[in-house]
Design an enzyme around this catalytic site. Structure first.
Site, PDB file in Angstrom:
ATOM      1  N   HIS A 181       1.149  -1.511  -0.121  1.00  0.00           N
ATOM      2  CA  HIS A 181      -0.088   0.270  -0.369  1.00  0.00           C
ATOM      3  C   HIS A 181       1.038   1.343   0.367  1.00  0.00           C
ATOM      4  O   HIS A 181       0.824   2.041  -0.718  1.00  0.00           O
ATOM      5  CB  HIS A 181      -0.881  -0.021   1.275  1.00  0.00           C
ATOM      6  CG  HIS A 181      -1.447   1.129   1.739  1.00  0.00           C
ATOM      7  ND1 HIS A 181      -2.814   1.639   0.906  1.00  0.00           N
ATOM      8  CD2 HIS A 181      -1.521   2.494   2.379  1.00  0.00           C
ATOM      9  CE1 HIS A 181      -3.260   2.696   1.267  1.00  0.00           C
ATOM     10  NE2 HIS A 181      -2.489   3.185   1.922  1.00  0.00           N
ATOM     11  N   GLU A 182       1.683   1.558   0.337  1.00  0.00           N
ATOM     12  CA  GLU A 182       2.812   2.286   1.103  1.00  0.00           C
ATOM     13  C   GLU A 182       3.544   2.566  -0.432  1.00  0.00           C
ATOM     14  O   GLU A 182       4.138   3.658  -0.800  1.00  0.00           O
ATOM     15  CB  GLU A 182       4.264   2.067   1.945  1.00  0.00           C
ATOM     16  CG  GLU A 182       3.028   2.316   3.919  1.00  0.00           C
ATOM     17  CD  GLU A 182       1.943   3.563   3.706  1.00  0.00           C
ATOM     18  OE1 GLU A 182       2.540   4.623   3.090  1.00  0.00           O
ATOM     19  OE2 GLU A 182       0.832   3.477   4.329  1.00  0.00           O
ATOM     20  N   HIS A 204       1.779   4.694  -3.288  1.00  0.00           N
ATOM     21  CA  HIS A 204       1.636   6.030  -2.773  1.00  0.00           C
ATOM     22  C   HIS A 204       3.650   6.218  -3.890  1.00  0.00           C
ATOM     23  O   HIS A 204       3.388   7.870  -3.957  1.00  0.00           O
ATOM     24  CB  HIS A 204       2.204   6.101  -1.787  1.00  0.00           C
ATOM     25  CG  HIS A 204       1.085   6.846  -0.847  1.00  0.00           C
ATOM     26  ND1 HIS A 204      -0.979   6.717  -1.156  1.00  0.00           N
ATOM     27  CD2 HIS A 204       0.793   5.933   0.237  1.00  0.00           C
ATOM     28  CE1 HIS A 204      -1.426   7.700  -0.555  1.00  0.00           C
ATOM     29  NE2 HIS A 204      -0.608   5.974   1.165  1.00  0.00           N
TER      30      HIS A 204
END
Length: 232
Positions: free
Chosen positions: A102-103, A106
Site C-alpha cells: 500500500h505504501e 503511494h
C-alpha cells in the site's frame, strides 16, 4: 476540546463520527493483528514486497527505511522515502505485505504524478496552519459570544475537511495498486491476497471515519456561527 466539554450539542453532532472512528480503529487493529500471525507462502518480507512492487513498476530512487512506532508506515514524497514500521519491514505476514505494498502504491503515485496525491501534499502546510488557528478563533468566538469569529474559524477548519476528503481517493487508489501488484507479481496466492485486502479495507475505514468526523465538526462550527439561522 473545550467546546465539547461544555456544549452537549457538540457530543450529539459528533457522536456518529466518533462511533465510526472507534469501530474503524478497532477493526484495523484486530484485522492487522489477525493476519500478522499468518505467514505468506512466498516468504517475502514487507520491505522485499515493497521493493519488488516498485521495481516491477519501474520506480527507482525511493529509499525503503525502517521506522519506529506501531503502524507508523508512510511514504514521504519530499524525501522519496518509504518508511515501514518494525511489524511490517521484516515480517513475512500477510498484513505486512499488504501494508508495505500500500505504501509502495503511494510511491508509485508520486512517480506517476498522480494529481490527487500532489494536491494533498501541497495542502499539508495550509492544513496544519488552519487546523490550529481555527481552534483559537472558534474558542475565542465562543467565549466572547462573537459568532463572526466562529465563522472565520469554521472557514479555516474547512481546509482540513477538504484535506480529509482528498485523502480518500488517494488512499483507495494506493490500495488498488497494491492489490493488483500483489496479484500480478504472484507475491501471494489469490486466497492470501483476499486476506491481505481485508487489512487494507479496514485501514481505509479509518480515513473514511476521519472524513465523516471532520465534516460533522465543520457542521457544528457553522451552527455555532449562526449561519443556519441560530442565535446571534
Amino acid at each position: 476540546m473545550l467546546l465539547g466539554l461544555i456544549d452537549p450539542l457538540y457530543i450529539i453532532i459528533i457522536a456518529p463520527g466518533l462511533a465510526l472512528s472507534l469501530y474503524a480503529t478497532f477493526r484495523t487493529k484486530s484485522t492487522f493483528s489477525k493476519y500478522s500471525k499468518v505467514g505468506s507462502r512466498s516468504g517475502l518480507t514487507g520491505a522485499e514486497a515493497a521493493e519488488l512492487m516498485l521495481r516491477r513498476q519501474g520506480v527507482s530512487g525511493v529509499r525503503i527505511e525502517r521506522s519506529g512506532g506501531w503502524l507508523s508506515d508512510h511514504y514521504d514524497p519530499g524525501k522519496k522515502a518509504l518508511r515501514l514500521s518494525k511489524d511490517v519491514y521484516a515480517s513475512q505476514s500477510l498484513s505486512a505485505i499488504g501494508v508495505a505494498c500500500h505504501e509502495a502504491g503511494h510511491a508509485i503515485q508520486d512517480a506517476h504524478n498522480y494529481g490527487m496525491l500532489s494536491l494533498r501534499t501541497a495542502l499539508v502546510p495550509a492544513t496544519n496552519f488552519t487546523s490550529t488557528s481555527s481552534y483559537f478563533m472558534i474558542i475565542g468566538g465562543f467565549l466572547l459570544h462573537f459568532t463572526g469569529l466562529i465563522f472565520i474559524g469554521a472557514c479555516l477548519f474547512s481546509v482540513a475537511v477538504v484535506f480529509s476528503l482528498i485523502t480518500l481517493p488517494v488512499e483507495w487508489d494506493a490500495s488498488r495498486r497494491a492489490k493488483l501488484a500483489i496479484d500480478e507479481a504472484g507475491m501471494l496466492s489469490p486466497e492470501e491476497n483476499r486476506h491481505a485486502s481485508k487489512v487494507l479495507n479496514a485501514a481505509f475505514m479509518t480515513y473514511l471515519a476521519a472524513a465523516v468526523t471532520s465534516i460533522l465538526t465543520l457542521l457544528y462550527y457553522l451552527i455555532l456561527s449562526g449561519i443556519f439561522g441560530g442565535d446571534e
